[in-house]
Design a protein around this motif. Structure first.
Motif, PDB file in Angstrom:
ATOM      1  N   ARG A 179       0.817  -1.195   0.109  1.00 48.87           N
ATOM      2  CA  ARG A 179      -0.047   0.057   0.093  1.00 48.87           C
ATOM      3  C   ARG A 179       0.937   1.192  -0.013  1.00 48.87           C
ATOM      4  O   ARG A 179       0.531   2.466  -0.521  1.00 48.87           O
ATOM      5  CB  ARG A 179      -0.915   0.135   1.048  1.00 48.87           C
ATOM      6  CG  ARG A 179      -2.002  -0.854   1.026  1.00 48.87           C
ATOM      7  CD  ARG A 179      -2.858  -0.834   2.592  1.00 48.87           C
ATOM      8  NE  ARG A 179      -3.272   0.297   2.784  1.00 48.87           N
ATOM      9  CZ  ARG A 179      -4.527   0.933   2.583  1.00 48.87           C
ATOM     10  NH1 ARG A 179      -5.225   0.239   1.643  1.00 48.87           N
ATOM     11  NH2 ARG A 179      -4.927   2.153   3.053  1.00 48.87           N
ATOM     12  N   SER A 180       2.030   1.363   0.710  1.00 47.18           N
ATOM     13  CA  SER A 180       2.891   2.349   0.809  1.00 47.18           C
ATOM     14  C   SER A 180       3.520   2.615  -0.899  1.00 47.18           C
ATOM     15  O   SER A 180       3.886   3.675  -0.780  1.00 47.18           O
ATOM     16  CB  SER A 180       4.140   2.156   1.590  1.00 47.18           C
ATOM     17  OG  SER A 180       5.026   1.154   1.406  1.00 47.18           O
ATOM     18  N   TYR A 181       3.316   1.709  -1.630  1.00 47.29           N
ATOM     19  CA  TYR A 181       3.973   1.906  -2.965  1.00 47.29           C
ATOM     20  C   TYR A 181       2.692   2.317  -4.017  1.00 47.29           C
ATOM     21  O   TYR A 181       2.945   3.096  -4.935  1.00 47.29           O
ATOM     22  CB  TYR A 181       4.736   0.998  -3.533  1.00 47.29           C
ATOM     23  CG  TYR A 181       6.155   0.788  -2.949  1.00 47.29           C
ATOM     24  CD1 TYR A 181       7.091   1.438  -3.600  1.00 47.29           C
ATOM     25  CD2 TYR A 181       6.444   0.087  -1.791  1.00 47.29           C
ATOM     26  CE1 TYR A 181       8.413   1.527  -3.089  1.00 47.29           C
ATOM     27  CE2 TYR A 181       7.605   0.055  -1.289  1.00 47.29           C
ATOM     28  CZ  TYR A 181       8.730   0.820  -1.787  1.00 47.29           C
ATOM     29  OH  TYR A 181      10.164   0.961  -1.444  1.00 47.29           O
ATOM     30  N   VAL A 182       1.570   1.924  -3.677  1.00 50.80           N
ATOM     31  CA  VAL A 182       0.449   2.010  -4.959  1.00 50.80           C
ATOM     32  C   VAL A 182      -0.541   2.925  -4.360  1.00 50.80           C
ATOM     33  O   VAL A 182      -1.296   3.138  -5.381  1.00 50.80           O
ATOM     34  CB  VAL A 182       0.119   0.518  -5.185  1.00 50.80           C
ATOM     35  CG1 VAL A 182       0.971  -0.390  -5.690  1.00 50.80           C
ATOM     36  CG2 VAL A 182      -0.675   0.076  -3.937  1.00 50.80           C
TER      37      VAL A 182
ATOM     38  N   PRO B 210      -1.846   6.683  -2.526  1.00 48.38           N
ATOM     39  CA  PRO B 210      -1.188   7.964  -1.919  1.00 48.38           C
ATOM     40  C   PRO B 210      -1.545   7.778  -0.306  1.00 48.38           C
ATOM     41  O   PRO B 210      -2.253   7.016   0.256  1.00 48.38           O
ATOM     42  CB  PRO B 210      -2.327   8.908  -2.429  1.00 48.38           C
ATOM     43  CG  PRO B 210      -2.884   8.504  -3.724  1.00 48.38           C
ATOM     44  CD  PRO B 210      -2.988   7.206  -3.554  1.00 48.38           C
TER      45      PRO B 210
ATOM     46  N   ASP C 139       2.156  13.276  -4.832  1.00 45.96           N
ATOM     47  CA  ASP C 139       2.062  11.835  -4.151  1.00 45.96           C
ATOM     48  C   ASP C 139       1.129  11.070  -5.021  1.00 45.96           C
ATOM     49  O   ASP C 139       1.324   9.960  -5.367  1.00 45.96           O
ATOM     50  CB  ASP C 139       1.408  12.093  -2.887  1.00 45.96           C
ATOM     51  CG  ASP C 139       1.446  10.599  -1.928  1.00 45.96           C
ATOM     52  OD1 ASP C 139       2.288   9.767  -2.407  1.00 45.96           O
ATOM     53  OD2 ASP C 139       0.473  10.531  -1.141  1.00 45.96           O
TER      54      ASP C 139
ATOM     55  N   LYS D 229       2.291   7.641  -7.211  1.00 50.47           N
ATOM     56  CA  LYS D 229       1.794   6.205  -6.870  1.00 50.47           C
ATOM     57  C   LYS D 229       1.154   5.699  -8.182  1.00 50.47           C
ATOM     58  O   LYS D 229       1.029   4.695  -8.611  1.00 50.47           O
ATOM     59  CB  LYS D 229       0.860   6.371  -5.940  1.00 50.47           C
ATOM     60  CG  LYS D 229       1.419   6.803  -4.545  1.00 50.47           C
ATOM     61  CD  LYS D 229       2.331   5.976  -4.079  1.00 50.47           C
ATOM     62  CE  LYS D 229       3.437   6.506  -2.831  1.00 50.47           C
ATOM     63  NZ  LYS D 229       2.522   6.986  -1.628  1.00 50.47           N
TER      64      LYS D 229
ATOM     65  N   CYS E 186       3.749   4.348 -10.450  1.00 49.39           N
ATOM     66  CA  CYS E 186       4.204   3.258  -9.726  1.00 49.39           C
ATOM     67  C   CYS E 186       3.286   1.892 -10.242  1.00 49.39           C
ATOM     68  O   CYS E 186       3.610   0.935 -10.300  1.00 49.39           O
ATOM     69  CB  CYS E 186       4.621   3.369  -8.162  1.00 49.39           C
ATOM     70  SG  CYS E 186       5.209   1.909  -7.522  1.00 49.39           S
TER      71      CYS E 186
END
Length: 522
Positions: free
Chosen positions: A137-140, A142, A288, A292, A295
Motif C-alpha cells: 500500500r505504501s507504494y501504490v 497515496p 504523491d 503512486k 508506480c
C-alpha cells in the motif's frame, strides 16, 4: 491513581503476597492494564519533566505531566518477564494508527539516567500478510487513502493497471519482431548497418514527437479525447512493428513510421497526465498521487512483460496474440478515460450539460456529465454540429440571411446562425466579445441546434428540410429568422438559470476550454 511499585524495597506485606508463579502472573497482567490506561489517558496541560526528540513524521503526541506520573510495570517479552519499576512514562505517541510510549529510567535522585530514554511500542506485531499489505500500500496508494483522493481514483487506477499490463505484454512481441526483422537474430546484416537502422528509427520518432507538440491547448480542453487517440496510435505503431516480420526488407520505413506513431502517443500521455491526476488529488498532494499512479503503471507493465516472456517461449501465433492483447489494451484505455471525472466544461461536456438542461431542466452531475461525454469527438474532426468563433464565409451563404438576423443580436457581442447546406450551427464572435459573451454564445448555439433537431425529427440535415416542405433544400430567410428570434427569448430566460445550476453541480466554466475560433466580426 497511585503508581504500583514492584521494587525489592517494597513493604514486607507485598513480599509475602507474591507466593507463587500464578500470583506473579496476575500482578504482571494488572501492571500491563495500568500501563495501557496511562498510555491512552488524555493529555494533561502540565509540562513534562524532561523533553526528548521524537520522530518527525506526522503523529499525535499525548504528554504526561507530574499528576499522571507512574512507575511503568514493565515491557512484556513474555508474560513472565518485565522491566523493573524505575522506568517512568514521559509521553505517548500515535503514528499512522500505531501507538508508542516514551520512557526513561530514574537514577534515584529525582533525575534520569543518561541514555535511558527509549521508545516502546504498544502494538502487538502484525501478521506477515498484514505487514506485506502495508508495504504494498505504501507504494501504490497515496498517503491518507482513500480520504486524500476522489472516488474516481480507484476505477481509473484499475483500468490503467490493466492497460499497462496488456501494453507490457505486447512490448515483448514487438521487440522480438523488430530484432528479428532488422537482422540481429539471423545475422543477415553487419552490426554497423543494424545500428544505423535502429538510430534512424529512433530519430524519426523524436521528430514526430516534436511536430505533435504544436497541438498546444488541445491537451487541456480535449484531454480525454487526445489520451484515447494516443493509445490508439500506440496500438497502430505496435501493429506496424509486427508487420516488419512479413516484409523485413522494408524494416527502415515501417519501423520509422511505427516509432513516429508511438512517440506521438507518448507526448499525448505525458501532456494529459498532470490534469488527470490533478482531478484526483484533494489538497496539495498532486505529487504523491502522480508518483503512486506511475508506480502502479510500472508494476503492471512488469507483470505483463513477465507473462509475455513465458508465453513467447511457446511460439504462439503473432496475429492471434496481437489481436487479443490489442483488444484488451484498447478496451482498458477506453474505460480508463471514461472513469476520469473532470470538473471543467469543455465543448463535449458543455454539449451534454446544455442538452440535458433543455430536456429535463436540470444540469447533470459531474459523474453523469463525464460518463456521457463523447470520447470519439476528436478535436481535429470537422463534423461537429456547433462551431464557435467561426469565419463569416462559413456561417452565411448569402448576405440576406446576415442582414435579417443581425438586428436580433444588436445588444449582444455575438451572432448565432444555422447553415443548412453544412448542417451546422455557427456562433460568430464580435470584436468586443469577452469570456462571458463566449460562454453565452456557446449556450445560444446549442439552444438553436436543439430547436432545429426537435423540429426536424432529431436531425438537422438539408434533406430533412426538403422533406418538411421547405423550398430549395433550405429554409426561407423568414423561417430561419423566426427560429433564431425564438431562441433569443429562450436564452434570455434560461441562460442565467443554467449557469446557477451548473455551479450547484460543481462545474467550472471557462471560455478557453470551449476552444473558440480566433475570427472576430468587426
Amino acid at each position: 491513581m497511585s503508581p504500583i511499585k514492584l521494587n525489592k524495597s517494597s513493604t514486607s506485606a507485598t513480599t509475602q503476597t507474591i507466593k507463587s508463579t500464578q500470583d506473579a502472573r496476575l500482578l504482571v497482567r494488572e501492571t500491563l492494564r495500568i500501563s495501557a490506561n496511562l498510555a491512552s489517558a488524555p493529555a494533561i496541560a502540565t509540562p513534562p519533566i524532561e523533553t526528548a526528540a521524537v520522530p518527525t513524521s506526522s503523529s499525535v503526541v499525548s504528554l504526561v505531566g507530574s499528576e499522571s506520573r507512574g512507575r511503568i510495570g514493565g515491557v512484556v517479552v513474555g508474560e513472565e518477564e518485565f522491566i523493573d519499576s524505575s522506568l517512568r512514562l514521559i509521553c505517548c505517541e500515535e503514528i499512522d494508527g500505531r501507538r508508542w510510549k516514551y520512557v526513561a529510567e530514574n537514577d534515584g535522585s529525582g533525575s534520569f539516567k543518561k541514555g535511558s530514554f527509549r521508545a516502546l511500542s504498544l502494538q502487538t506485531p502484525q501478521a506477515p500478510l498484514d505487514e506485506l499489505m502495508s508495504f504494498v500500500r505504501s507504494y501504490v496508494v497515496p498517503e491518507g487513502f482513500p480520504d486524500s483522493v476522489s472516488p474516481s481514483y480507484v476505477p481509473y487506477m484499475t483500468w490503467r493497471a490493466l492497460k499497462h499490463f496488456f501494453g507490457g505484454a505486447m512490448g515483448v512481441f514487438t521487440t522480438q519482431t523488430l530484432l528479428s526483422s532488422v537482422g540481429v537474430s539471423r545475422n543477415r546484416t553487419t552490426p554497423g548497418a543494424v545500428a544505423i537502422n535502429w538510430i534512424l528509427k529512433d530519430g524519426a520518432g523524436r521528430v514526430g514527437k516534436m511536430l505533435f507538440a504544436r497541438q498546444g491547448k488541445k491537451f487541456d480542453y480535449d484531454l480525454k479525447q487526445l489520451r484515447f487517440a494516443g493509445d490508439l496510435l500506440m496500438e497502430l505503431g505496435a501493429g506496424v512493428e509486427l508487420a516488419t516480420a512479413a516484409v523485413p526488407h522494408l524494416f527502415l520505413p515501417l519501423a520509422c513510421a511505427a516509432n513516429v506513431a508511438k512517440n506521438v502517443a507518448a507526448v499525448t500521455s505525458t501532456s494529459t497526465r498532470t490534469p488527470i491526476y490533478k482531478a484526483f488529488a484533494k489538497g496539495e498532494n498532486i505529487g504523491d498521487v502522480t508518483a503512486k499512479g506511475e508506480c502502479v503503471g510500472n508494476i503492471a507493465d512488469l507483470l505483463g512483460t513477465g507473462l509475455s516472456i513465458m508465453i513467447s517461449k511457446r511460439n504462439p501465433s503473432l496475429i492471434t496474440t496481437f489481436g487479443l492483447l490489442s483488444c484488451g489494451y484498447i478496451f482498458s484505455s477506453y474505460k480508463e478515460v471514461k472513469s476520469v471525472v473532470l470538473h471543467t466544461l469543455n465543448l463535449a461536456r458543455f454539449s451534454v450539460a446544455v442538452e440535458s438542461f433543455l430536456k429535463t431542466g436540470q444540469v447533470p452531475s459531474l459523474q453523469e456529465g463525464n460518463m456521457n461525454e463523447d470520447i470519439f469527438s476528436f478535436p481535429w474532426l470537422k463534423d461537429r454540429p456547433v462551431v464557435l468563433g467561426s469565419r463569416f464565409k462559413d456561417a452565411f451563404q448569402e448576405p440576406g440571411v446576415y442582414l435579417s438576423v443581425e438586428p436580433l443580436f444588436e445588444k449582444e457581442r455575438y451572432i448565432v446562425t444555422y447553415n443548412p447546406s453544412k448542417s451546422k450551427v455557427y456562433a460568430l464572435l464580435k470584436d468586443q466579445a469577452k469570456s462571458e459573451d463566449i460562454l453565452k454564445a456557446a449556450f445560444h448555439a446549442h439552444v438553436l441546434l436543439h430547436l432545429i433537431n426537435s423540429s426536424n425529427g432529431g436531425t438537422a440535415s438539408s434533406q430533412n428540410w426538403k422533406e418538411d416542405g421547405n423550398l430549395n433544400l433550405v429554409p426561407t430567410v423568414a423561417d430561419l429568422e423566426a427560429r433564431i428570434a425564438e431562441t433569443c427569448k429562450m436564452v434570455a430566460i434560461s441562460y442565467g438559470l443554467f449557469k446557477n445550476k451548473a455551479r450547484e453541480q460543481g462545474w467550472a466554466m471557462s471560455e478557453s476550454l470551449l476552444n473558440p475560433g480566433r475570427a472576430r466580426v468587426i
